[in-house]
Design a protein around this motif. Structure first.
Motif, PDB file in Angstrom:
ATOM      1  N   HIS A 526       0.840  -1.219   0.000  1.00 36.72           N
ATOM      2  CA  HIS A 526       0.000   0.000   0.000  1.00 36.72           C
ATOM      3  C   HIS A 526       0.862   1.250   0.000  1.00 36.72           C
ATOM      4  O   HIS A 526       0.558   2.229  -0.671  1.00 36.72           O
ATOM      5  N   ASN A 529       2.281   1.614  -3.588  1.00 40.49           N
ATOM      6  CA  ASN A 529       1.364   1.519  -4.725  1.00 40.49           C
ATOM      7  C   ASN A 529       0.119   2.345  -4.457  1.00 40.49           C
ATOM      8  O   ASN A 529      -0.494   2.249  -3.393  1.00 40.49           O
ATOM      9  N   SER A 530      -0.242   3.141  -5.452  1.00 38.13           N
ATOM     10  CA  SER A 530      -1.367   4.047  -5.215  1.00 38.13           C
ATOM     11  C   SER A 530      -2.594   3.663  -6.034  1.00 38.13           C
ATOM     12  O   SER A 530      -3.644   4.268  -5.896  1.00 38.13           O
ATOM     13  N   THR A 531      -2.471   2.656  -6.907  1.00 38.53           N
ATOM     14  CA  THR A 531      -3.588   2.340  -7.810  1.00 38.53           C
ATOM     15  C   THR A 531      -4.595   1.356  -7.216  1.00 38.53           C
ATOM     16  O   THR A 531      -5.776   1.408  -7.508  1.00 38.53           O
ATOM     17  N   HIS A 532      -4.131   0.384  -6.428  1.00 33.88           N
ATOM     18  CA  HIS A 532      -5.012  -0.693  -5.947  1.00 33.88           C
ATOM     19  C   HIS A 532      -5.089  -0.744  -4.419  1.00 33.88           C
ATOM     20  O   HIS A 532      -4.101  -0.436  -3.741  1.00 33.88           O
ATOM     21  N   THR A 533      -6.238  -1.176  -3.963  1.00 34.74           N
ATOM     22  CA  THR A 533      -6.374  -1.461  -2.527  1.00 34.74           C
ATOM     23  C   THR A 533      -6.384  -2.980  -2.381  1.00 34.74           C
ATOM     24  O   THR A 533      -7.073  -3.680  -3.144  1.00 34.74           O
ATOM     25  N   ILE A 564      -1.798  -6.902  -9.139  1.00 35.38           N
ATOM     26  CA  ILE A 564      -1.914  -5.459  -9.401  1.00 35.38           C
ATOM     27  C   ILE A 564      -1.513  -5.163 -10.852  1.00 35.38           C
ATOM     28  O   ILE A 564      -2.215  -4.480 -11.596  1.00 35.38           O
ATOM     29  N   SER A 567      -4.008  -6.277 -13.624  1.00 36.77           N
ATOM     30  CA  SER A 567      -5.408  -5.797 -13.582  1.00 36.77           C
ATOM     31  C   SER A 567      -5.383  -4.268 -13.674  1.00 36.77           C
ATOM     32  O   SER A 567      -5.824  -3.576 -12.745  1.00 36.77           O
ATOM     33  N   ALA A 570      -8.565  -2.298 -12.908  1.00 37.62           N
ATOM     34  CA  ALA A 570      -9.256  -2.497 -11.623  1.00 37.62           C
ATOM     35  C   ALA A 570      -8.550  -1.713 -10.514  1.00 37.62           C
ATOM     36  O   ALA A 570      -7.455  -1.203 -10.711  1.00 37.62           O
ATOM     37  N   ASP A 571      -9.196  -1.650  -9.340  1.00 46.17           N
ATOM     38  CA  ASP A 571      -8.535  -0.931  -8.241  1.00 46.17           C
ATOM     39  C   ASP A 571      -8.518  -1.740  -6.947  1.00 46.17           C
ATOM     40  O   ASP A 571      -8.184  -1.246  -5.898  1.00 46.17           O
ATOM     41  N   LYS A 572      -8.886  -3.016  -7.082  1.00 46.57           N
ATOM     42  CA  LYS A 572      -8.873  -3.850  -5.866  1.00 46.57           C
ATOM     43  C   LYS A 572      -8.242  -5.208  -6.149  1.00 46.57           C
ATOM     44  O   LYS A 572      -8.380  -5.750  -7.246  1.00 46.57           O
ATOM     45  N   ASP A 590      -7.788 -11.335  -8.513  1.00 45.85           N
ATOM     46  CA  ASP A 590      -7.890 -10.011  -9.145  1.00 45.85           C
ATOM     47  C   ASP A 590      -8.985 -10.027 -10.199  1.00 45.85           C
ATOM     48  O   ASP A 590      -9.445 -11.096 -10.611  1.00 45.85           O
TER      49      ASP A 590
END
Ligand code: ADP
Length: 662
Positions: A526, A529-533, A564, A567, A570-572, A590
Motif C-alpha cells: 500500500h 502503490n497508489s492504484t489498488h487497494t 496489481i 489488472s 481495476a482498483d482492488k 484479481d
C-alpha cells in the motif's frame, strides 16, 4: 444250343417249385406276355403284373449299365424272343413304377416245344444293386488313395507293409514293388525305432494315433518331417489285423513356420529397439542397445559399435559398445575416419575373411581382428549422421564361415538407420544441454556482477536523500530509488534462478505467523502503490507455520504484485487466508486481464510471458520462482483464471517442516 424242353404248349407245372425261390423268376409267351412270375420277381419289380396281360417290360423303364435309356427291342428278353437264343448274364438297370432303381443281372432263355418251335421264354433276375454300390464306393476310394499327395500305407500287425500308394512313392521314393512285404522299420530312423512299438501297441488296443509329428527316412536316406495318422484295420469279424497310415510331408510347412516365427521375432526386436532408443537421449545407452540387438538378430558371436562423438567443447572421442566380448578387448581407441573406412559402401561383408580382398594387407577395415578375435564371417554397416558424414559403424563377427545372410544385411542396415536417428537426437540434446549450461552460467555471472554496482548506487542515493532539501531533488531521488529497487528485485530474481538451476537454493525454516506476515506485506505494498487497494477478505487470528519466512514473503509479494500489474483497469485485489491442522492456504484474486487455458499451462515455466501483455514489463520469472519456493516447502500452487475476467492464484503450505528427502 442248350434248350429247355417242355412236354406241351401249356404253362409249366412246376410253378409251385419256383414260387418261393429267392431267385426272381418269370416266364412269358412268345409275344412277351407274362404267364408266370414268382414272389421274388414281384418284389424286385415292386409291382404285381397281370398274368397274360402285362408284357415282360411291364411298366418299368430299362437302362443300359452306363445309364442310357434302353430301347425295348434292345432288351435281353426282347432279343431272346426275337433271336430265339439266350442272352444270359446281361446287366441292366430298371426304373420301377415308384422311380427307384435296381441293377440286375438277367438270364433270359427261349422255351421251345417238342417240335422245336418257340413258345415263350423264361428269365432269372439277380439283384446286384448293393454289390454295384459297394464296387462304386470301392473304386472311388481306390481313386482317392491313388491320387492323394499324402502317403497312404497299410501294414499288418508285424509291421510288414501290405499296401503303398503313389503318394507314398513320391514322399519316400520306394515303388510299390520295392516296398510291399518289407518291414516298416526301413522308413524309421534308427534313433526313433522305439516309436513303432508304441504305435503297434496302440493299434492293437484299437486306438488311433492322430497327427503325430515325427521324422522318417526316404529311400535316399534323407530325413523328412512328417505328420502321421495311424488307425487300426479290422477284418469282417471286427478283429484288428493291421494298421493304415497316412503320412504327410510337413518339412516345407515346418520350415515356413520356422521362417515366419523368426521373421516375427526379428520384427519384434527391431520394433522394440526402435521404441526403446527413440525416446532415449543417452548416447552410451543407444550404442549398447543397438549393439546387443544387431548381435542377437544376426546370431553373431560378437558385435562392436564404434562411434565418433563430439564433446561439449567440440573435442572428438571414440565411443564404443560391445556384445559377446568384454569392452576392454579394444582398449582406448582414437577417432577414425569412418567415411574412409567404408568408402561409400552401404555394407561390407565377408563369408570367410581369409578369402576377402585386403585381408592380411593391413586393411584397416579388418581392424576388428587386431583384437585377435576369431573372426571368420564378418559383417559391417556404417552409421551415418544427419550431415551425411559416417560417424560410426556396426561390426559383427563369427568364428564360423557364411554366418551372415542377405536377410541379416537388411536387418542390420535397418538397425543402423534407427541408430543414426537416435544418435542424432542425442547429439542435438547434448548440444542444447551444453548451450543451456552456458546460459545458466552467464545468468549467474551477470546477475552477480550487476548486484555490486546497483547496491552501491542505492547506498549513494539514500545518502543523497538524507541531505537533499529541495522538493524537486527529493522527487527525483525518490523516483531513482524506486527504479533502483526494481532493478535490485530483477537481479535478485535472476540470482535465485541460477541458484535453483545449480541446486543451491537453501531454505531457512522458522516458525512464524503467516497472518501477521500478510498484514506487513499488504502495508508495504500500500505504501509503494497508489492504484489498488488490497482487501484481506478472511483470515484466522493466527496462522502459525514452519517455513522460510523470507521465501514465503517473496512468493506472496510476487502474487500480489502480479495481481496489481495484470489488472490495470481495476482498483482492488482480494486476499484470503485459511488454516487447517494440515496447513495454510493463501488466495490472491484479481479482476484483471485473465489467462487462457493454454497460457495457464505454461505460466510456471521460467521466462514464459503470456501474449498480449508486452506493454507490462517483466522477465517471466516471478511465478517460476514462486512455484519453486512452494514446491520446496512440499506445498502446492494452483491457478484459476478466465480471459478478460480475472485470475485467482492460491498456494498451500503444510504446517510442519517436511522431513528431509532421503
Ligand atoms: P512477469 O510478471 O515478470 O512476466 P511472472 O512469472 O510473474 O512473470 O508471470 C508470468 C506470466 O504470467 C506473466 O507474464 C503474465 O502473462 C502471466 N500472469 C501472471 N500473473 C497474472 C495475473 N494475475 N493475471 C494475468 N496474467 C498473469
Amino acid at each position: 444250343m442248350q434248350q429247355t424242353i417242355l412236354s406241351d404248349d401249356t404253362v409249366p407245372n412246376f410253378t409251385e417249385l419256383f414260387h418261393d425261390s429267392p431267385l426272381a423268376i418269370y416266364t412269358c409267351d412268345k409275344n412277351g406276355y407274362i404267364n408266370f412270375f414268382n414272389r421274388s420277381a414281384a418284389e424286385l419289380w415292386n409291382n404285381t403284373p397281370e398274368v397274360g396281360k402285362t408284357r415282360w417290360c411291364g411298366s418299368w423303364k430299362i437302362y443300359h449299365p452306363d445309364g442310357k435309356l434302353m430301347a425295348l427291342d434292345e432288351c435281353p428278353m426282347a432279343l431272346t424272343l426275337k433271336q430265339e437264343r439266350s442272352f444270359g448274364g446281361s446287366e441292366i438297370i430298371i426304373e420301377r413304377p415308384d422311380h427307384t432303381f435296381r441293377t440286375l443281372l438277367v438270364f433270359p432263355k427261349p422255351i421251345f416245344n417238342t417240335a422245336g418251335v418257340l413258345t415263350g421264354a423264361h428269365n432269372t433276375m439277380v439283384d446286384i444293386t448293393s454289390q454295384k454300390k459297394q464296387e462304386e464306393k470301392q473304386s472311388i476310394l481306390s481313386a482317392i488313395v491313388e491320387s492323394s499327395d499324402d502317403a497312404i500305407i497299410s501294414k499288418n500287425l508285424n509291421g510288414i507293409i501290405t499296401s503303398w500308394n503313389k503318394g507314398a512313392q513320391k514322399i519316400f521314393g520306394y515303388t510299390e514293388d520295392e516296398i510291399i512285404g518289407k518291414s516298416v522299420y526301413v522308413l524309421i530312423p534308427y534313433e526313433l525305432q522305439a516309436e513303432e512299438n508304441v504305435i503297434i501297441t496302440n493299434i492293437k488296443a484299437g486306438k488311433k494315433i492322430d497327427h503325430f509329428q515325427t521324422v522318417r527316412l526316404t529311400k535316399s536316406g534323407k530325413k523328412i518331417n512328417i505328420s502321421l495318422t495311424v488307425s487300426p484295420v479290422k477284418d469282417m469279424y471286427g478283429n484288428i489285423t493291421g494298421a493304415s497310415k497316412i503320412a504327410r510331408d510337413i518339412t516345407d510347412q515346418l520350415q515356413k513356420e520356422q521362417a515366419l516365427k523368426q521373421g516375427a521375432q526379428r520384427l519384434e526386436i527391431l520394433n522394440s529397439i526402435g521404441k526403446d532408443i527413440a525416446g532415449n537421449l543417452d548416447t552410451g545407452y543407444i550404442l549398447q542397445k543397438v549393439t546387443d540387438a544387431a548381435t542377437q538378430i544376426t546370431t553373431a558371436a560378437f558385435g562392436v559399435f564404434f562411434y565418433n562423438s563430439t564433446g561439449e567443447n567440440g573435442e572428438a572421442s571414440m565411443l564404443s559398445a560391445t556384445a559377446g566380448i568384454p569392452k576392454e578387448t579394444f582398449g582406448k581407441i582414437g577417432t577414425t575416419s569412418f567415411d574412409e573406412l567404408f568408402g561409400g559402401k552401404k555394407i561390407i561383408k565377408a563369408d570367410n575373411i581369409a578369402n576377402a580382398v585386403g585381408y592380411g594387407k593391413n586393411n584397416t577395415h579388418f581392424g576388428i581382428l587386431n583384437a585377435q578375435l576369431p573372426v571368420v564371417s564378418y559383417l559391417a554397416v556404417p552409421v551415418t549422421g544427419s550431415s551425411g558424414k559416417v560417424l560410426g559403424g556396426l561390426f559383427l563377427g563369427h568364428p564360423e564361415p557364411c554366418v551372415f545372410t542377405t536377410e541379416h544385411d537388411e536387418l542390420v542396415m535397418n538397425i543402423a538407420s534407427v541408430a543414426s536417428v537416435a544418435l542424432d537426437n542425442s547429439k542435438l540434446f547434448d548440444e542444447v544441454k551444453a548451450l543451456n549450461n552456458r546460459k545458466d552460467e552467464f545468468i549467474a555471472l551477470a546477475s552477480h556482477e550487476l548486484k555490486t554496482p546497483v547496491t552501491t548506487i542505492k547506498g549513494y542515493l539514500q545518502i543523497l536523500q538524507q541531505n537533499e532539501t529541495g522538493k524537486l531533488g527529493q522527487l527525483f531521488l525518490e523516483k531513482s530509488l524506486r527504479q533502483v529497487n526494481k532493478l535490485t528485485s530483477l537481479i535478485s530474481d535472476l540470482l535465485d534462478v541460477s541458484k535453483i538451476e545449480a541446486g543451491k537454493l537453501q531454505l531457512n525454516y522458522e516458525t512464524f505467523d503467516l497472518h501477521a506476515l500478510m498484514l506487513d506485506i499488504i502495508e508495504t505494498i500500500h505504501y509503494s502503490n497508489s492504484t489498488h487497494t488490497i482487501i484481506l477478505d478472511a483470515a484466522p487470528a493466527q496462522a502459525l507455520i514452519e517455513a522460510d519466512k523470507q521465501r514465503i514473503e517473496q512468493a506472496v509479494v510476487n502474487l500480489l504484485t502480479n495481481a496489481i500489474k495484470y489488472s490495470p483497469g481495476a482498483d482492488k485485489v482480494f486476499v484470503s487466508l485459511a488454516s487447517t491442522a494440515n496447513g495454510t492456504t493463501i488466495n490472491v484474486k484479481d479482476n484483471g486481464i485473465g489467462l487462457t487455458e493454454e497460457q495457464q499451462q505454461h505460466i510456471f515455466t521460467r521466462f514464459y510471458r503470456a501474449d498480449g501483455n508486452s506493454n507490462i514489463s517483466g522477465l517471466g520469472l516471478g511465478l517460476y520462482l514462486t512455484k519453486e519456493i512452494i514446491d520446496r516447502h512440499h506445498g502446492q500452487i494452483f491457478v484459476k483464471s478466465e480471459m478478460g475476467k480475472g485470475s485467482e492464484f492460491s498456494f498451500f503450505i503444510p504446517s510442519g517442516k517436511p522431513a528431509p528427502l532421503p
